[in-house]
Design a protein around this motif. Structure first.
Motif, PDB file in Angstrom:
ATOM      1  N   LEU A 160       0.809  -1.218   0.000  1.00  0.00           N
ATOM      2  CA  LEU A 160       0.000   0.000   0.000  1.00  0.00           C
ATOM      3  C   LEU A 160       0.840   1.265   0.000  1.00  0.00           C
ATOM      4  O   LEU A 160       0.305   2.359  -0.049  1.00  0.00           O
ATOM      5  CB  LEU A 160      -0.923   0.005   1.228  1.00  0.00           C
ATOM      6  N   LEU A 161       2.160   1.138   0.092  1.00  0.00           N
ATOM      7  CA  LEU A 161       3.012   2.315   0.107  1.00  0.00           C
ATOM      8  C   LEU A 161       2.996   2.991  -1.258  1.00  0.00           C
ATOM      9  O   LEU A 161       2.921   2.331  -2.292  1.00  0.00           O
ATOM     10  CB  LEU A 161       4.436   1.918   0.486  1.00  0.00           C
ATOM     11  N   ASP A 162       3.085   4.305  -1.247  1.00  0.00           N
ATOM     12  CA  ASP A 162       3.047   5.087  -2.475  1.00  0.00           C
ATOM     13  C   ASP A 162       4.055   4.551  -3.496  1.00  0.00           C
ATOM     14  O   ASP A 162       5.243   4.390  -3.201  1.00  0.00           O
ATOM     15  CB  ASP A 162       3.349   6.545  -2.133  1.00  0.00           C
ATOM     16  N   THR A 163       3.575   4.277  -4.695  1.00  0.00           N
ATOM     17  CA  THR A 163       4.436   3.684  -5.729  1.00  0.00           C
ATOM     18  C   THR A 163       5.613   4.581  -6.060  1.00  0.00           C
ATOM     19  O   THR A 163       6.735   4.113  -6.271  1.00  0.00           O
ATOM     20  CB  THR A 163       3.614   3.411  -7.003  1.00  0.00           C
ATOM     21  N   ALA A 164       5.374   5.890  -6.104  1.00  0.00           N
ATOM     22  CA  ALA A 164       6.464   6.814  -6.423  1.00  0.00           C
ATOM     23  C   ALA A 164       7.558   6.745  -5.365  1.00  0.00           C
ATOM     24  O   ALA A 164       8.749   6.819  -5.680  1.00  0.00           O
ATOM     25  CB  ALA A 164       5.924   8.240  -6.525  1.00  0.00           C
ATOM     26  N   LEU A 165       7.158   6.572  -4.106  1.00  0.00           N
ATOM     27  CA  LEU A 165       8.156   6.473  -3.049  1.00  0.00           C
ATOM     28  C   LEU A 165       8.909   5.145  -3.152  1.00  0.00           C
ATOM     29  O   LEU A 165      10.131   5.096  -2.955  1.00  0.00           O
ATOM     30  CB  LEU A 165       7.482   6.593  -1.687  1.00  0.00           C
ATOM     31  N   ARG A 166       8.212   4.074  -3.456  1.00  0.00           N
ATOM     32  CA  ARG A 166       8.866   2.760  -3.580  1.00  0.00           C
ATOM     33  C   ARG A 166       9.959   2.798  -4.636  1.00  0.00           C
ATOM     34  O   ARG A 166      11.019   2.204  -4.471  1.00  0.00           O
ATOM     35  CB  ARG A 166       7.817   1.700  -3.949  1.00  0.00           C
ATOM     36  N   ARG A 167       9.713   3.529  -5.735  1.00  0.00           N
ATOM     37  CA  ARG A 167      10.690   3.568  -6.824  1.00  0.00           C
ATOM     38  C   ARG A 167      11.933   4.345  -6.438  1.00  0.00           C
ATOM     39  O   ARG A 167      13.022   4.111  -6.961  1.00  0.00           O
ATOM     40  CB  ARG A 167      10.041   4.194  -8.059  1.00  0.00           C
ATOM     41  N   ARG A 168      11.800   5.288  -5.532  1.00  0.00           N
ATOM     42  CA  ARG A 168      12.921   6.164  -5.189  1.00  0.00           C
ATOM     43  C   ARG A 168      13.706   5.691  -3.976  1.00  0.00           C
ATOM     44  O   ARG A 168      14.701   6.305  -3.619  1.00  0.00           O
ATOM     45  CB  ARG A 168      12.401   7.597  -4.969  1.00  0.00           C
ATOM     46  N   PHE A 169      13.244   4.633  -3.318  1.00  0.00           N
ATOM     47  CA  PHE A 169      13.917   4.127  -2.132  1.00  0.00           C
ATOM     48  C   PHE A 169      14.386   2.694  -2.346  1.00  0.00           C
ATOM     49  O   PHE A 169      13.778   1.918  -3.086  1.00  0.00           O
ATOM     50  CB  PHE A 169      12.985   4.168  -0.918  1.00  0.00           C
ATOM     51  N   THR A 170      15.481   2.352  -1.683  1.00  0.00           N
ATOM     52  CA  THR A 170      15.913   0.969  -1.577  1.00  0.00           C
ATOM     53  C   THR A 170      15.255   0.380  -0.339  1.00  0.00           C
ATOM     54  O   THR A 170      15.240   1.008   0.728  1.00  0.00           O
ATOM     55  CB  THR A 170      17.444   0.900  -1.435  1.00  0.00           C
ATOM     56  N   PHE A 171      14.723  -0.833  -0.461  1.00  0.00           N
ATOM     57  CA  PHE A 171      14.041  -1.481   0.652  1.00  0.00           C
ATOM     58  C   PHE A 171      14.900  -2.641   1.173  1.00  0.00           C
ATOM     59  O   PHE A 171      15.366  -3.477   0.398  1.00  0.00           O
ATOM     60  CB  PHE A 171      12.665  -1.997   0.226  1.00  0.00           C
ATOM     61  N   ARG A 172      15.119  -2.646   2.483  1.00  0.00           N
ATOM     62  CA  ARG A 172      15.902  -3.709   3.103  1.00  0.00           C
ATOM     63  C   ARG A 172      15.057  -4.347   4.202  1.00  0.00           C
ATOM     64  O   ARG A 172      14.607  -3.675   5.120  1.00  0.00           O
ATOM     65  CB  ARG A 172      17.202  -3.171   3.689  1.00  0.00           C
ATOM     66  N   GLU A 173      14.846  -5.648   4.089  1.00  0.00           N
ATOM     67  CA  GLU A 173      13.986  -6.355   5.035  1.00  0.00           C
ATOM     68  C   GLU A 173      14.771  -6.752   6.277  1.00  0.00           C
ATOM     69  O   GLU A 173      15.890  -7.263   6.193  1.00  0.00           O
ATOM     70  CB  GLU A 173      13.388  -7.591   4.377  1.00  0.00           C
ATOM     71  N   LEU A 174      14.177  -6.509   7.437  1.00  0.00           N
ATOM     72  CA  LEU A 174      14.724  -6.968   8.712  1.00  0.00           C
ATOM     73  C   LEU A 174      13.702  -7.913   9.332  1.00  0.00           C
ATOM     74  O   LEU A 174      12.594  -7.496   9.678  1.00  0.00           O
ATOM     75  CB  LEU A 174      14.993  -5.791   9.651  1.00  0.00           C
ATOM     76  N   MET A 175      14.084  -9.192   9.467  1.00  0.00           N
ATOM     77  CA  MET A 175      13.194 -10.204  10.012  1.00  0.00           C
ATOM     78  C   MET A 175      13.713 -10.668  11.366  1.00  0.00           C
ATOM     79  O   MET A 175      14.857 -10.371  11.749  1.00  0.00           O
ATOM     80  CB  MET A 175      13.088 -11.379   9.046  1.00  0.00           C
ATOM     81  N   PRO A 176      12.896 -11.400  12.143  1.00  0.00           N
ATOM     82  CA  PRO A 176      13.377 -11.937  13.419  1.00  0.00           C
ATOM     83  C   PRO A 176      14.649 -12.744  13.218  1.00  0.00           C
ATOM     84  O   PRO A 176      14.754 -13.553  12.289  1.00  0.00           O
ATOM     85  CB  PRO A 176      12.214 -12.824  13.871  1.00  0.00           C
ATOM     86  N   ASP A 177      15.644 -12.527  14.080  1.00  0.00           N
ATOM     87  CA  ASP A 177      16.975 -13.096  13.871  1.00  0.00           C
ATOM     88  C   ASP A 177      17.478 -13.651  15.203  1.00  0.00           C
ATOM     89  O   ASP A 177      17.828 -12.892  16.115  1.00  0.00           O
ATOM     90  CB  ASP A 177      17.909 -12.003  13.356  1.00  0.00           C
ATOM     91  N   VAL A 178      17.525 -14.982  15.320  1.00  0.00           N
ATOM     92  CA  VAL A 178      17.972 -15.595  16.575  1.00  0.00           C
ATOM     93  C   VAL A 178      19.459 -15.345  16.795  1.00  0.00           C
ATOM     94  O   VAL A 178      19.925 -15.278  17.950  1.00  0.00           O
ATOM     95  CB  VAL A 178      17.655 -17.105  16.593  1.00  0.00           C
ATOM     96  N   ASP A 179      20.231 -15.212  15.722  1.00  0.00           N
ATOM     97  CA  ASP A 179      21.654 -14.902  15.898  1.00  0.00           C
ATOM     98  C   ASP A 179      21.842 -13.531  16.539  1.00  0.00           C
ATOM     99  O   ASP A 179      22.717 -13.341  17.388  1.00  0.00           O
ATOM    100  CB  ASP A 179      22.372 -14.949  14.546  1.00  0.00           C
ATOM    101  N   GLU A 180      21.018 -12.559  16.118  1.00  0.00           N
ATOM    102  CA  GLU A 180      21.084 -11.232  16.717  1.00  0.00           C
ATOM    103  C   GLU A 180      20.655 -11.290  18.179  1.00  0.00           C
ATOM    104  O   GLU A 180      21.212 -10.583  19.041  1.00  0.00           O
ATOM    105  CB  GLU A 180      20.192 -10.262  15.941  1.00  0.00           C
TER     106      GLU A 180
END
Length: 833
Positions: free
Chosen positions: A683-703
């Motif tokens: 649902l995020l604005d398409t124009a914003l999605r195109r101009r940003f890099t997206f990096r996923e952070l998921m639950p991390d047992v090592d962290e």
């Protein structure tokens, strides 16, 4: 403007009021109709058409900031498209309803007239004369008699009566046609940059007795823009040439060539008409002087492709997204420090949270990192710039009340962008000018509400000095090194009325300016009491340079280190507003010295074009919780790395409130966080999605293991609980029953030190979150926690079957009803270490 009910349909939704009707070529919406700026739903299939009409000037800002207004009649291809634009949503055309009343009135237009509105009214008047269209309004004015206006476009007949034209724009059928009041037709057109003429097209000189009429250079600039620049731009010309004698003839001016040449060659006209500095012929000024302006880009934008500038680091536009508790906010701190200090420094801090956060807070204090959280009420006015109500005098709390007014205030993005423009390169850092050993003074140069203030400010900046007013007396004599001698002379020769003492301004401030202000001291020039517009180093002794008007004759030479006529908020460098005293020393403890020194050093140029500037970072937490297109506005385009200042396709826009030119520096990085459990990434604005890099952070047992290890704890055996297994198992079940975006993040458990802490997190954070995820379906919450139906062998939740009340049967109630409760003590045997 009244609209007949016989064939007009109406939309009246919230504040919007629009009239339309089917025509042979489509569906016509009437000029003066209003349209909502922000409607619903979030995804609007007609938004592209709406945005195009805004760019073309068909939709213009209404006096009500929540609305647009149609500046001219406009024919849409369909009834549904017209409705979608008016409501800023999706429509099948059913929003148009028959008008139940005999007449409806469109809201009146009381703001400044625009060229597009006036020309659209002239188009409507042409149609009225040819076919009788718009007779309901134009018939009421009868035959024109006194005042006419010249169109800026080439037409068979360029002369139009003033009253019907202004009446059409204002939605009025009665008004005066002359000059006497600011609201009269000729006066409004004159102040909009139109030339008032006789019926034979001869210019009519405006009466000099009326203060509300634009005159002199302001009037010249408006007419030059309307009659030369804008028509050429509309016709797609690459440039436009204006001869001084032609403009003089068109306006009916005599012996005004110096004023015309000065107006056409100045920065004010460049800003007003959105043109670059012109080339001009010689001699200048002369009737034969020709000014030529090259068009750089579309109106409202200026492509910056001129001199190569200091190199900028690769711009980062990054959004960290994932479920709650995955460390997104903490990750932004590390990314911000890394961007500001470099990878090598940041790497040494990666395993030391305390040291990392100490650096982070230091950079925040220096103004290089800014943090903001988006929310549903966030608006463009908060983020970029807006107008805020202000009371009292602009020149200080001690001034008398100036009543209520709206003041343009920069938002957080504009403030940090302005700050980023002061980012230092290596040379500025190595040759840094510091405040050490210097006294810092606040000083006023002129009075921000005076008409000549800007000219005085430009004069002192260009001349390399500062000036002081007070008594017009030469204080050069060495005896005036003593304040008592200044007092005696003020008593004998002064023209300021009232008793004089050593504390009087003409004595104490003069003494400070002449004697206490030393070479090397720093002056901060105010604009009102809420802005600063220049910083300089005093380089010379007191001098007296009398001026014809008898003011500002006291002078000190200054090396200006930074200046900006628009000004930046005082709070950038000081912990409060200035006072109205024209010169006084500032308390260093109240100054943000690192930020002040950055402004002082920002003018140091780099020899090496590849030198990078200091980085600045804006962190936007919960970026998806606001209406992105509403908050960012035109910044959506400016955020692209190649459109940043100093880059190949750099862009600037004119901001809507201040009308300042604005671009985004390339050394300003933006990091956002987005909680995917809050709102889907789709649902995020398409124009914003195109101009940003997206990096996923998921639950991390090592962290999770690393976080506990730093505190000498074991995530695999914390009081007998294997936290890693607990986290993995809960998330497997959530992903199976719901989706991966609603998992539980490892950060929920990183602060745990004991079994009691784990129980506390489960009871007060995890279980309420799961109940929200599953909409209070406790059977699914129990399934995630491994409790089955909650009746046999429950570990965290337990359920008790409710007996049917008297008079009810289980069949009537749809089966068993359960009462769920959280146990007083949890059984973690399934997750034993």
């Amino acid at each position: 403007m009244q609209v007949e009910s016989t064939d007009w349909l109406i939309i009246q939704k919230e504040l919007a009021l629009a009239f339309g009707k089917p025509v042979l070529s489509g569906f016509l919406v009437r000029a003066g109709s209003t349209a909502m700026r922000d409607g619903s739903p979030t995804v609007k299939r007609n938004r592209g058409e709406r945005d195009r009409l805004v760019r073309e000037g068909v939709l213009v800002p209404d006096e009500n900031p929540a609305l647009f207004r149609f500046s001219a009649d406009y024919v849409f291809t369909s009834r549904s498209l017209a409705a979608g634009v008016v409501i800023d949503g999706n429509s099948n055309g059913g929003h148009w309803q028959e008008n139940p009343a005999a007449t409806r009135k469109l809201s009146e237009h009381s703001g400044p007239l625009t060229r597009l509105e006036v020309e659209a009214a002239m188009d409507a008047y042409d149609r009225y004369q040819q076919s009788g269209e718009h007779a309901a309004i134009f018939d009421t004015f009868g035959e024109p008699r006194d005042f006419w206006v010249r169109s800026t476009r080439e037409r068979p007949n360029r002369i139009y009566p003033t009253k019907p034209i202004v009446g059409f724009v204002q939605n009025k059928t009665q008004l005066n046609g002359g000059w006497g009041q600011k609201t009269d037709a000729a006066a409004r057109l004159h102040n909009a940059g139109y030339i008032i003429v006789e019926a034979d097209n001869a210019p009519v000189p405006p009466p000099e007795r009326y203060d509300h009429l634009a005159n002199n250079a302001d009037r010249i600039r408006l007419c030059a823009r309307n009659y030369y620049v804008e028509p050429a731009r509309e016709n797609g010309a690459a440039k436009v040439a204006i001869r001084a004698s032609d403009l003089s003839r068109d306006m009916g001016l005599r012996d005004a060539f110096p004023a015309i040449c000065s107006a056409l060659g100045g920065e004010k006209f460049q800003k007003l008409a959105n043109v670059p500095a012109p080339a001009h012929t010689l001699p200048n000024p002369s009737s034969s002087t020709v000014f030529t302006y090259q068009f750089a880009a579309l109106e409202g934008h200026q492509i910056m492709t001129l001199q190569p500038t200091t190199a900028m680091p690769a711009t980062t536009n990054l959004i960290l997204y994932g479920p709650p508790g995955t460390g997104k906010t903490y990750a932004t701190a590390w990314e911000a420090v890394r961007l500001c200090l470099g990878d090598a420094v940041a790497e040494t801090l990666s395993n030391n949270r305390d040291a990392l956060m100490a650096e982070y807070h230091r950079l925040v204090g220096e103004g290089r990192i800014e943090f903001i959280t988006f929310h549903q009420s966030m608006a463009y006015e908060d983020f970029v710039e807006g107008r805020q109500p202000t009371t009292g005098s602009d020149e200080g709390e001690e001034g008398t009340s100036a009543g209520f007014r709206l003041e343009t205030v920069p938002g957080i993005f504009r403030r940090i962008a302005k700050r980023a423009e002061t980012g230092l390169g290596k040379k500025a850092i190595s040759n840094r000018i510091t405040t050490e050993g210097r006294q810092i003074y606040k000083m006023s140069v002129g009075f921000s509400r005076d008409a000549g203030d800007q000219e005085l400010f430009e004069e002192v900046i260009e001349g390399g000095y500062t000036v002081l007013d007070w008594e017009d007396i030469d204080w050069s004599d060495p005896r005036y090194e003593k304040a008592e001698e200044i007092l005696k002379t003020c008593e004998a020769q002064g023209k300021i009325e009232g008793p004089v003492s050593l504390q009087s301004g003409q004595v104490s401030i003069t003494d400070t300016f002449r004697n206490r202000l030393k070479a090397g001291d720093i002056i901060i020039v105010s604009k009102g009491n809420r802005l600063i517009r220049a910083i300089g180093e005093v380089t010379g002794p007191y001098e007296y340079h009398p001026r014809p008007e008898g003011r500002f004759g006291h002078r000190r030479d200054v090396q200006w280190l930074w200046h900006d006529p628009a000004g930046v908020p005082v709070t950038e460098i000081y912990d409060g507003n200035f006072t109205m005293r024209s010169l006084y020393g500032l308390n260093n403890a109240r100054l943000n010295i690192p930020v002040l020194e950055r402004y002082m050093n920002s003018a140091i140029t780099e020899i090496d074009a590849d030198v990078e500037r200091e980085a600045f970072v804006l962190i936007i937490d919960e970026i998806n919780r606001a209406n992105i297109s509403k908050v960012f506005g035109e910044l959506i385009t400016l955020l692209e790395p190649d459109k940043r200042l100093g880059q190949p396709n750099a862009l600037k826009v004119h901001l809507p409130y201040s009308r300042d030119e604005f671009g985004v520096p390339a050394n300003l990085h933006i990091i956002g966080t987005m909680n995917t459990a809050d709102r889907s990434i789709a649902l995020l604005d398409t124009a914003l999605r195109r101009r940003f890099t997206f990096r996923e952070l998921m639950p991390d047992v090592d962290e999770l293991r690393r976080a506990l290890t730093t505190r000498q704890l074991d995530a695999g055996n914390l009081d007998g609980i294997d936290l890693c297994k607990l986290l993995l198992k809960i998330n497997e079940r959530i992903e199976y029953l719901f989706d991966r975006e609603h998992q539980i993040g490892h950060a929920y458990f990183t602060s745990c030190r004991s079994r009691a802490d784990v129980e506390d997190v489960m009871r007060h954070k995890i279980i309420p979150l799961l109940a929200e995820y599953f909409y209070e379906d406790w059977s699914k919450v129990a399934a995630v926690l491994g409790d089955g139906d909650g009746t046999n062998g429950s570990r965290v939740l337990e359920a008790r079957r409710l007996a049917a009340p008297a008079g009810f049967s289980d069949d009537e109630l749809g089966g068993d009803k359960m009462r769920w409760s959280v146990k007083a003590s949890f059984d973690f045997s399934d997750f034993a270490a």
